[in-house]
Design a protein around this motif. Structure first.
Motif, mmCIF file in Angstrom:
data_model
loop_
_atom_site.group_PDB
_atom_site.id
_atom_site.type_symbol
_atom_site.label_atom_id
_atom_site.label_comp_id
_atom_site.label_asym_id
_atom_site.label_seq_id
_atom_site.Cartn_x
_atom_site.Cartn_y
_atom_site.Cartn_z
ATOM 1 N N VAL A 167 0.848 -1.203 0.000
ATOM 2 C CA VAL A 167 0.000 0.000 0.000
ATOM 3 C C VAL A 167 0.879 1.247 0.000
ATOM 4 N N GLU A 189 -3.041 -0.424 -4.832
ATOM 5 C CA GLU A 189 -3.346 0.122 -3.508
ATOM 6 C C GLU A 189 -4.706 -0.386 -3.028
ATOM 7 N N LEU A 198 -5.318 -2.822 0.140
ATOM 8 C CA LEU A 198 -6.133 -2.331 1.252
ATOM 9 C C LEU A 198 -7.260 -3.322 1.555
#
Length: 118
Positions: free
Chosen positions: A29, A106, A110
């Motif tokens: 991330v 990302e 997540l």
């Protein structure tokens, strides 16, 4: 993080994927966010600089000698501008693709963190 882990995380982010090991997800991330910042800051200036340089080189190496040899040739000038515009577009599109992949990485990492690695 050892070299093999860094390589795996980097490859996952570049390809827009989640990492296979949930313990690497926080690093993925962070790397994806860093890549997005870098891309936003660098793509447009790089595209402008490279395309302007190629256009200038075209004009100096092609259009100027043709103009000196036989007069002004609008086609040679237009070709230089066209090459520069085409190169600018290609660089911009490639940069946008990399930005999209970093965003996707990302989001996927997540989600991996939110699901607890499941």
């Amino acid at each position: 993080m050892d070299e093999a882990q860094r390589r795996r995380v980097s490859l996952a982010v570049r390809s827009g994927e989640a990492v296979s090991d949930a313990t690497d997800a926080p690093a993925a991330v962070e790397l994806a966010r860093l890549a997005q910042r870098r891309l936003r800051d660098r793509v447009l200036p790089s595209a402008l600089r490279i395309s302007a340089g190629v256009t200038a080189v075209w004009l100096v190496l092609v259009a100027l000698p043709v103009t000196l040899g036989s007069g002004v040739h609008p086609a040679a000038l237009a070709a230089g501008a066209g090459v520069g515009l085409l190169l600018f577009s290609v660089i911009l599109l490639l940069g946008r693709r990399q930005l999209h992949l970093a965003r996707r990485a990302e989001q996927r990492n997540l989600r991996l963190l939110e699901n607890g690695g499941r």
